[in-house]
Enzyme design. Structure first.
Site, PDB file in Angstrom:
ATOM      1  N   GLN A 182      56.223  11.768  16.368  1.00 48.76           N
ATOM      2  CA  GLN A 182      56.202  11.432  14.945  1.00 48.76           C
ATOM      3  C   GLN A 182      57.381  12.031  14.195  1.00 48.76           C
ATOM      4  O   GLN A 182      57.330  12.220  12.978  1.00 48.76           O
ATOM      5  CB  GLN A 182      54.889  11.894  14.316  1.00 48.76           C
ATOM      6  N   LYS A 224      45.113  18.414  14.248  1.00 49.14           N
ATOM      7  CA  LYS A 224      46.057  19.534  14.171  1.00 49.14           C
ATOM      8  C   LYS A 224      45.789  20.404  12.948  1.00 49.14           C
ATOM      9  O   LYS A 224      45.919  21.618  13.022  1.00 49.14           O
ATOM     10  CB  LYS A 224      47.491  19.011  14.157  1.00 49.14           C
ATOM     11  N   THR A 225      45.386  19.805  11.833  1.00 50.45           N
ATOM     12  CA  THR A 225      45.104  20.625  10.660  1.00 50.45           C
ATOM     13  C   THR A 225      43.920  21.536  10.937  1.00 50.45           C
ATOM     14  O   THR A 225      43.869  22.690  10.511  1.00 50.45           O
ATOM     15  CB  THR A 225      44.820  19.744   9.438  1.00 50.45           C
ATOM     16  N   ASP A 248      53.639  23.831  10.238  1.00 53.66           N
ATOM     17  CA  ASP A 248      53.087  22.484  10.375  1.00 53.66           C
ATOM     18  C   ASP A 248      54.242  21.493  10.507  1.00 53.66           C
ATOM     19  O   ASP A 248      55.344  21.734  10.001  1.00 53.66           O
ATOM     20  CB  ASP A 248      52.265  22.181   9.111  1.00 53.66           C
ATOM     21  N   GLU A 249      54.013  20.376  11.150  1.00 56.01           N
ATOM     22  CA  GLU A 249      55.031  19.311  11.288  1.00 56.01           C
ATOM     23  C   GLU A 249      56.352  19.865  11.816  1.00 56.01           C
ATOM     24  O   GLU A 249      57.428  19.565  11.303  1.00 56.01           O
ATOM     25  CB  GLU A 249      55.287  18.630   9.924  1.00 56.01           C
TER      26      GLU A 249
END
Length: 824
Positions: free
Chosen positions: A294, A40-41, A226-227
């Site tokens: 997650q 994903k990064t 992100d996240e």
DNA sequence: ATATACATCCTTTTT
DNA sequence: GGATGTATAT
């Protein structure tokens, strides 16, 4: 394809199909469901670079938001590598630092000055406590921490004080709401914001000042997150305001505007998202990346529905799933897939790899926590022998308390390890003291900082005196700085007045170094010390206040370490100064001391332990909680303490948060590249005497095909010789072991130790270096001398087992003994 | 005001 | 097991 396109297309090389798709996404809302280890990064960084190279927008028109400083730094770094040029101008920031940056500029609009202080959770806890006490609330029933968490939850859900009060049903909620009211008032009076305010007040700002919001909305043509699974309602709204059509029409105080507030009623209403006609269109270029599996920060008000309901929120959204895993072997992924399949609230996905099956996931039941620790350590040694570096191994657990046994065993084995977590550098008392001095010099309205430092080192200013000064400050609307100028006015006794006088002199001296000329108490001076560096100021504080000399004089061995920490803080400040001067090369001229301090405090307030959380650089096994492990990966991972009540944690079981616990287990499993072992202990001493443990329900949810279990009982927790209740009571110090080939009762006791939970040689390892050669035991072998797990000696004398209690004390021994007695 | 002795309470924690 | 807070003594 023209040359620009070709240049941009380079960035697509080496990406898989869905990854490339995400990078090339034309615009509009995009959700990337990025399974663990799916790159994903990579997608994020490549997309940022691609946007720039393909000319869709300038570097400075992109905002990339993360949750941690570390993630932000890495993102920036990798984008820089991809683009091969400086990333100055690109906004990569945490949610909080982005907001802080915005708020510094706009503070006046919200009734703050731009010098406002950012309170960390400790500061805010102290302030909450003070508010509760002022209210006369019972701080036993209303613990500052619990109340603070409630307030935090209100804020994260964007509930104003009024809304909280309206919502409050019972006495408890009402007390909390009242505390919230008082606390918020105090924050403003202190010219301070807590972490939650950074988000909430920015949202306020955008809502109350459409022109301001419009300015930022135009500044960022693309927003990447992100996240995303960890975003809370405040963060969600922040993103809305930045990217979308005006969602605010109107979620007024009394209206149904609490969005996804489950408590507030309608589960499915979402006032935040209703697209409203007739407003200026937002650019809608919002890309979010995350993994619902997650999402493990629900207890901090993160709302998994943000990622689950993305398409409902943004009907034209594109959704891309990344399911190819580049980290782990298939057995590990099978375990992860199998486990998470038991969750119902999720986006179905199936991780796969092209790396091959790899080792099975080993599941082991251990006699007790010590045996577990010893087994883990022996496995660490075995893997190390196979060439796995210690820095590539991690032991993960649900709660920090579980680290102790492991640490003990690692120490005995003389293996190097690091424990992540615990008290962070900037949270250490002495470091916070020093910073509080700086904070108070910077913002004299900050009563929390004042209360913290006024009697540190001890100056004879006790709690009652401090209380009087705080009250005086609050009631007369004056800062503590003005109070200490005339302490008698606050009603202090003569001795205290004198002590405060001495303190006031020290502060005056420090203010003089900071502001140059002595000024009248209060508002920052005019011309300030020109080339004073922050590092010097730190040193001045420690010297003038006598803080350092107090520690140097001390006999307490711990004070040595405290001095070291202060030196470290000093070194940190020096580094900051060096960066500052390097950066300010062009034109800016020398920055004044006050402004440098301003930046320094801003930075440190939002910094955590930054980079310490990583693979043990060389030769160190890493120990940490599962929460801390998110985002990391290791060749070998040990998941310990898989017992009901520990993991899943009892409080999660009670409050129906099993799915989040399961996701936490999922996070743990997916940290492993090649080796994964999961252990549980039949008995464990947590606080006090050892308790019988039952294997975690999660163990039953793992697919057998992916596992290597020593014996059926490893999973069931039942002794293999099943039957009636036994072995759970207390016993004498003598037990008997069945002997002969004929069991004394149906399905009766076996005669070897395998059913005692002592299955292999490694369970019987000696832990004392100078002990006689550790007798290991193999099935069928007769045992004479056994070294038990904690080092107590068990001697077998014919049928009778005699246990010697030596220095360790008996409670640990009982664990081993229970099983022996069970056979009797 | 402070030192000491006893009791009490235990999740997780990006900012 | 340990860190924190309260009660008591100096």
């Amino acid at each position: 394809m023209n040359s620009v396109d070709a240049y941009a297309a380079e960035l697509l090389e080496g990406l898989n199909e869905p990854q490339r798709h995400a990078v090339q996404h034309p615009g509009g809302p995009l959700l990337v469901i990025a399974g663990a280890g799916s790159g994903k990064t990579r997608v994020l960084t490549h997309r940022v670079a691609y946007l720039v190279r393909s000319g869709q927008c300038g570097l400075g028109e992109i905002l990339a938001v993360t949750f941690t400083n570390k993630a932000a730094a890495e993102l920036r770094h990798r984008v820089g590598d991809l683009l091969g040029r400086s990333t100055r101008g690109l906004w990569v920031a945490t949610f909080h630092s982005a907001c802080a940056r915005i708020l510094r500029v706009e503070a006046e609009k919200l009734g703050y000055t731009r010098q406002f202080t950012i309170y960390d959770s400790d500061d805010s806890k102290r302030l909450v406590k003070r508010c509760l006490e002022a209210e006369g609330a019972d701080t036993k029933r209303f613990t500052p921490n619990a109340v603070r968490n409630q307030i935090s939850d209100h804020k994260n859900r964007l509930r104003s004080v009024e809304q909280a009060q309206d919502l409050a049903a019972g006495h408890y909620d009402r007390t909390v709401a009242d505390a919230y009211a008082a606390y918020q008032k105090q924050l403003v009076a202190n010219n301070a914001m807590d972490f939650d305010d950074l988000m909430g007040r920015t949202v306020d700002l955008f809502e109350r000042y459409p022109d301001v919001r419009e300015r930022y909305r135009r500044a960022f043509k693309h927003v990447l997150v992100d996240e995303y699974q960890d975003t809370n309602p405040a963060q969600y709204r922040f993103l809305q305001l930045l990217c979308m059509d005006d969602p605010m029409h109107q979620a007024g105080p009394s209206g149904g505007g609490t969005g996804r507030d489950a408590k507030g009623g309608g589960e499915d209403t979402n006032a935040l998202t209703a697209p409203l006609a007739g407003e200026e269109p937002g650019h809608r270029n919002l890309m979010v990346v995350g993994d619902d599996a997650q999402s493990i920060y629900g207890f901090r008000s993160a709302d998994i529905r943000n990622i689950l309901d993305f398409e409902d929120d943004f009907p034209d959204a594109e959704v891309i799933k990344l399911e190819q895993n580049y980290r782990s072997t298939q057995h590990i992924l099978d375990a992860a897939n199998g486990l998470i399949g038991h969750n119902s609230n999720q986006r179905p996905k199936h991780l796969f790899t092209e790396e091959g099956e790899g080792d099975e996931v080993r599941v082991r039941a251990m006699q007790d926590d010590h045996a577990e620790a010893r087994w883990v350590v022996s496995e660490v040694e075995r893997l190390a022998g196979e060439g796995v570096p210690l820095g590539e191994m991690a032991v993960l657990y649900r709660t920090n308390a579980l680290s102790r046994a492991i640490e003990t065993s690692l120490t005995q084995a003389e293996l190097d390890y690091q424990v992540i977590g615990g008290v962070r550098f900037f949270d250490r008392a002495e470091v916070k003291d020093a910073l509080s001095y700086l904070q108070w010099l910077h913002n004299p309205a900050n009563t929390v900082a004042f209360a913290r430092v006024v009697n540190r080192p001890r100056r004879g200013i006790g709690d009652t005196s401090v209380g009087r000064m705080l009250n005086h400050a609050a009631s007369t609307g004056v800062t503590p700085l003005e109070v200490i100028a005339d302490p008698a006015a606050a009603g202090l006794k003569t001795a205290a007045v004198k002590a405060v006088g001495a303190f006031a002199e020290q502060i005056a001296e420090l203010r003089e170094t900071l502001f140059g000329a002595p000024d009248e108490a209060g508002v920052g001076g005019t011309a300030s010390g020109s080339d004073l560096r922050v590092a010097d100021l730190v040193e001045d504080v420690l010297r003038v206040t006598g803080y350092r000399s107090e520690l140097e004089r001390s006999e307490d061995p711990q004070d040595e370490g405290r001095l070291e920490n202060l030196d470290q803080l000093h070194a940190y400040a020096e580094e900051f100064d060096a960066e500052g001067t390097a950066g300010a090369g062009e034109g800016t001229g020398s920055e004044d001391a006050f402004h440098a301090l301003d930046r320094f405090l801003q930075q440190t307030a939002l910094l955590s332990d930054a980079d310490s959380k990583a693979n043990g650089p060389e030769g160190q096994v890493t120990l940490m909680t599962l929460h801390n492990a998110k985002g990391l990966e290791y060749d070998a991972v040990f998941l310990v303490g898989l017992e009901d009540g520990i993991f899943p944690h009892s409080r999660a079981i009670d409050s129906g948060e099993l799915e989040e616990e399961r996701r936490l287990a999922y996070v743990g499993i997916t940290r492993a590249r090649r080796h994964l072992a999961i252990t549980w202990a039949r008995r464990r001493a947590m606080y006090g005497p050892p308790q019988s443990q039952v294997p975690s329900r999660f163990l039953r949810e793992l697919p057998h095909e992916a596992l290597d279990e020593t014996s059926p009982e490893a999973m069931s927790g039942q002794p293999s010789f099943g039957g009636s209740e036994r072995g759970r009571r207390d016993f004498s110090q003598i037990g008997r072991i069945g002997r002969g080939s004929s069991p004394s009762r149906p399905g009766g006791p076996p005669r070897d130790l395998s059913s005692l939970g002592l299955k292999r040689g490694s369970d019987l390892v000696s832990s004392k270096a100078d002990a006689p050669p550790a007798p290991t035991w193999q099935p069928g072998q007769r045992v004479r001398h056994v070294k038990f797990d904690t080092g107590e000696v068990v001697r077998m004398d014919g049928d009778v087992v005699v246990v010697h209690f030596d220095d360790v004390g008996e409670k640990r021994l009982i664990a081993g003994f229970a099983r022996l007695e069970a056979l009797g």
